[in-house]
Design an enzyme around this catalytic site. Sequence first.
Site, mmCIF file in Angstrom:
data_model
loop_
_atom_site.group_PDB
_atom_site.id
_atom_site.type_symbol
_atom_site.label_atom_id
_atom_site.label_comp_id
_atom_site.label_asym_id
_atom_site.label_seq_id
_atom_site.Cartn_x
_atom_site.Cartn_y
_atom_site.Cartn_z
ATOM 1 N N HIS A 148 22.105 -62.185 -5.055
ATOM 2 C CA HIS A 148 23.008 -63.168 -5.662
ATOM 3 C C HIS A 148 22.354 -63.859 -6.856
ATOM 4 O O HIS A 148 22.841 -64.883 -7.326
ATOM 5 C CB HIS A 148 23.435 -64.190 -4.602
ATOM 6 C CG HIS A 148 24.023 -63.551 -3.389
ATOM 7 N ND1 HIS A 148 25.251 -62.918 -3.386
ATOM 8 C CD2 HIS A 148 23.507 -63.393 -2.145
ATOM 9 C CE1 HIS A 148 25.486 -62.418 -2.189
ATOM 10 N NE2 HIS A 148 24.444 -62.689 -1.418
ATOM 11 N N ARG A 149 21.244 -63.289 -7.333
ATOM 12 C CA ARG A 149 20.489 -63.772 -8.485
ATOM 13 C C ARG A 149 19.860 -65.141 -8.236
ATOM 14 O O ARG A 149 19.508 -65.854 -9.168
ATOM 15 C CB ARG A 149 21.326 -63.756 -9.768
ATOM 16 C CG ARG A 149 21.853 -62.343 -10.065
ATOM 17 C CD ARG A 149 22.203 -62.067 -11.482
ATOM 18 N NE ARG A 149 21.174 -62.290 -12.457
ATOM 19 C CZ ARG A 149 20.166 -61.454 -12.739
ATOM 20 N NH1 ARG A 149 20.024 -60.340 -12.046
ATOM 21 N NH2 ARG A 149 19.302 -61.736 -13.684
ATOM 22 N N LEU A 150 19.706 -65.494 -6.963
ATOM 23 C CA LEU A 150 18.974 -66.699 -6.590
ATOM 24 C C LEU A 150 17.580 -66.260 -6.160
ATOM 25 O O LEU A 150 17.171 -66.401 -5.010
ATOM 26 C CB LEU A 150 19.715 -67.447 -5.469
ATOM 27 C CG LEU A 150 21.113 -67.942 -5.852
ATOM 28 C CD1 LEU A 150 21.818 -68.534 -4.645
ATOM 29 C CD2 LEU A 150 21.028 -68.956 -6.990
ATOM 30 N N HIS A 151 16.858 -65.680 -7.110
ATOM 31 C CA HIS A 151 15.588 -65.030 -6.830
ATOM 32 C C HIS A 151 14.559 -66.023 -6.285
ATOM 33 O O HIS A 151 14.569 -67.203 -6.627
ATOM 34 C CB HIS A 151 15.031 -64.390 -8.105
ATOM 35 C CG HIS A 151 16.026 -63.561 -8.839
ATOM 36 N ND1 HIS A 151 16.685 -62.492 -8.258
ATOM 37 C CD2 HIS A 151 16.500 -63.650 -10.108
ATOM 38 C CE1 HIS A 151 17.502 -61.954 -9.137
ATOM 39 N NE2 HIS A 151 17.421 -62.641 -10.266
ATOM 40 N N ASP A 183 16.852 -61.417 -5.478
ATOM 41 C CA ASP A 183 17.898 -61.820 -4.543
ATOM 42 C C ASP A 183 19.203 -61.209 -5.045
ATOM 43 O O ASP A 183 19.479 -61.266 -6.255
ATOM 44 C CB ASP A 183 18.015 -63.350 -4.511
ATOM 45 C CG ASP A 183 19.129 -63.818 -3.600
ATOM 46 O OD1 ASP A 183 18.877 -63.973 -2.398
ATOM 47 O OD2 ASP A 183 20.269 -64.016 -4.101
#
Length: 196
Positions: free
Chosen positions: A174-177, A172
């Site tokens: 935004h590092r909200l994988h 993701d």
Amino acid sequence: MIGAMSDEQDPIALFSERFARAGQTCTEPDAMVLSTVDTDGRPSGRFVLLKAVDARGFVFYTNMASRKARALVANPQAALTFYWPPDTQVRVEGRAERVRGDEADAYFATRPREFQVGAWASAQSDVLASRMALDERVREAAARFEGAAVARPPFWSGFRIVPDRIEFWTRDPHRLHDRVLYERRDGAWARSLLFP
């Protein structure tokens, strides 16, 4: 088919779909890191190539005297990691078991002849005195089978990693994988989401 699992419920089907997609963009989608732990508790990872996958598990082949094979015989728990840039990773954990002899024979017969000869020539993971020594072993193995089919060496076979955990990771920005975990429980797959 009524009663069949959807791809969302079946991690092997989901893996196969993503593997096929990765094959359109990646040079070697079949490259996977095999992680093992030896009798001293020392972890080791190396790339091997996936040669088959089905409901039974993930298959690769090797020299049975290699470091990885020795580790798997001593401790059959293993992990596989696939990474398909730019945004997909798959992690597999499970138990290693040897493939049947007829499976190893069938796969070995599909290998290019030079790979077959190389299997006879290599004492995989042993110390090698020089490249010339390896080249001589290759010449000797080639001469041994000149004019004949190359039989599978008795010390060369495969392992199947029978999974009990498969995790799909999708990047993701935004590092909200996205992390989706499948765990085998009582013979069926249970699906859950993990925090990134």
